[in-house]
Design a protein around this motif. Sequence first.
Motif, PDB file in Angstrom:
ATOM      1  N   GLU A  66       3.823   9.212 -12.411  1.00  0.00           N
ATOM      2  CA  GLU A  66       4.993   9.139 -13.293  1.00  0.00           C
ATOM      3  C   GLU A  66       6.235   8.650 -12.553  1.00  0.00           C
ATOM      4  N   LYS A  67       6.211   8.693 -11.228  1.00  0.00           N
ATOM      5  CA  LYS A  67       7.365   8.261 -10.438  1.00  0.00           C
ATOM      6  C   LYS A  67       7.417   6.748 -10.232  1.00  0.00           C
ATOM      7  N   PHE A  68       6.262   6.065 -10.350  1.00  0.00           N
ATOM      8  CA  PHE A  68       6.284   4.633 -10.053  1.00  0.00           C
ATOM      9  C   PHE A  68       5.602   3.741 -11.084  1.00  0.00           C
ATOM     10  N   LEU A  69       4.571   4.219 -11.768  1.00  0.00           N
ATOM     11  CA  LEU A  69       3.881   3.325 -12.704  1.00  0.00           C
ATOM     12  C   LEU A  69       4.786   2.827 -13.836  1.00  0.00           C
ATOM     13  N   PRO A  70       5.673   3.674 -14.385  1.00  0.00           N
ATOM     14  CA  PRO A  70       6.553   3.148 -15.438  1.00  0.00           C
ATOM     15  C   PRO A  70       7.517   2.066 -14.933  1.00  0.00           C
ATOM     16  N   TRP A 120       9.387   0.324  -4.010  1.00  0.00           N
ATOM     17  CA  TRP A 120       7.936   0.149  -3.899  1.00  0.00           C
ATOM     18  C   TRP A 120       7.372  -0.443  -5.184  1.00  0.00           C
ATOM     19  N   ALA A 121       7.876   0.008  -6.329  1.00  0.00           N
ATOM     20  CA  ALA A 121       7.405  -0.513  -7.614  1.00  0.00           C
ATOM     21  C   ALA A 121       7.669  -2.015  -7.738  1.00  0.00           C
ATOM     22  N   LYS A 122       8.748  -2.500  -7.124  1.00  0.00           N
ATOM     23  CA  LYS A 122       9.016  -3.946  -7.144  1.00  0.00           C
ATOM     24  C   LYS A 122       7.935  -4.701  -6.386  1.00  0.00           C
ATOM     25  N   ARG A 123       7.487  -4.132  -5.270  1.00  0.00           N
ATOM     26  CA  ARG A 123       6.409  -4.763  -4.507  1.00  0.00           C
ATOM     27  C   ARG A 123       5.094  -4.698  -5.281  1.00  0.00           C
ATOM     28  N   LEU A 124       4.856  -3.560  -5.918  1.00  0.00           N
ATOM     29  CA  LEU A 124       3.647  -3.439  -6.731  1.00  0.00           C
ATOM     30  C   LEU A 124       3.675  -4.423  -7.897  1.00  0.00           C
ATOM     31  N   SER A 154       0.840  -1.205   0.000  1.00  0.00           N
ATOM     32  CA  SER A 154       0.000   0.000   0.000  1.00  0.00           C
ATOM     33  C   SER A 154       0.875   1.255   0.000  1.00  0.00           C
ATOM     34  N   ALA A 155       0.265   2.382  -0.302  1.00  0.00           N
ATOM     35  CA  ALA A 155       1.006   3.655  -0.264  1.00  0.00           C
ATOM     36  C   ALA A 155       1.432   3.987   1.166  1.00  0.00           C
ATOM     37  N   LEU A 172      10.264   3.647   1.658  1.00  0.00           N
ATOM     38  CA  LEU A 172      10.728   2.944   0.459  1.00  0.00           C
ATOM     39  C   LEU A 172      10.961   3.934  -0.679  1.00  0.00           C
ATOM     40  N   SER A 173      11.986   3.683  -1.457  1.00  0.00           N
ATOM     41  CA  SER A 173      12.166   4.465  -2.682  1.00  0.00           C
ATOM     42  C   SER A 173      11.058   4.075  -3.655  1.00  0.00           C
ATOM     43  N   TRP A 174      10.829   4.928  -4.655  1.00  0.00           N
ATOM     44  CA  TRP A 174       9.821   4.601  -5.669  1.00  0.00           C
ATOM     45  C   TRP A 174      10.171   3.281  -6.364  1.00  0.00           C
ATOM     46  N   LYS A 175      11.444   3.045  -6.586  1.00  0.00           N
ATOM     47  CA  LYS A 175      11.881   1.831  -7.269  1.00  0.00           C
ATOM     48  C   LYS A 175      11.587   0.590  -6.436  1.00  0.00           C
TER      49      LYS A 175
END
Length: 252
Positions: free
Chosen positions: A214-218, A183-187, A169-170, A178-181
């Motif tokens: 734009e910071k995490f979805l890509p 967190w994106a791995k968990r997502l 979750s956010a 967590l860094s955006w990177k």
Amino acid sequence: MAIAFGIDIGGSGVKGAPVDLETGELTQERFRIETPYPATPQAVSKTAADVLAHFDLPEDVPVGICFPGPLPGGYVRFMANLDQEWVGKNAIEVFSEAIGRPVAVLNDADAAGLAEQQYGVFKDQPGVTVFTTLGTGIGTALFVDGVMVPNTELGHIEVSGHDAETRASAAVRTREDLSWKKWAKRLTKYYREMEKLFSPDLFVVGGGVSRKHEKFLPLVDISTPIIAAELRNTAGIVGAAAAGAARQQKRA
């Protein structure tokens, strides 16, 4: 102009506004009252009535309310963000009695998804769409060819031995810094599991953090298209209003 009134019941605030049903836009600035404590059915429903009373609207304007929990048959099965006295109550009856008119009541993630489906980024989207809200937890709304399957709780699927929202979750990103990177791995793990279970055609991501999509979805590495929601903090109100209008039309 056809309007309906939407009320968003949250753990910290009860917000409402009239909504233009043609455009999905608020016709007046939303009005907010802090959620009472303890947040019992009587106290919260009275606050919702007070929010509606703040606006000078005709008595036949339909009213919809979005609520922080699943509501199969209108009944509260469990409660995380309001008082436990809600458990077992029929939320439709509680709010209708307090407000003095019939209302529609639906889950808050369902309401936000409904708003996006009717007015936002996946209007007229065919196939299977999974709408997710990334916030304190992970809320979900599931659509099949534009028809919503209500009361899904897909933020609680198990990923790597954990309830997904306790890892992705956010709020977890903020709490664990967590860094955006990272967190994106968990997502990525979460959405890959959703891909495996539902084979969706589209993921839509809402919640306050979607402003920074734009910071995490890509960085989310999945096969399915994944896009940010548009309506953000008005989605609950708009979806609730749409549900209220649909309920009134169905009964007419």
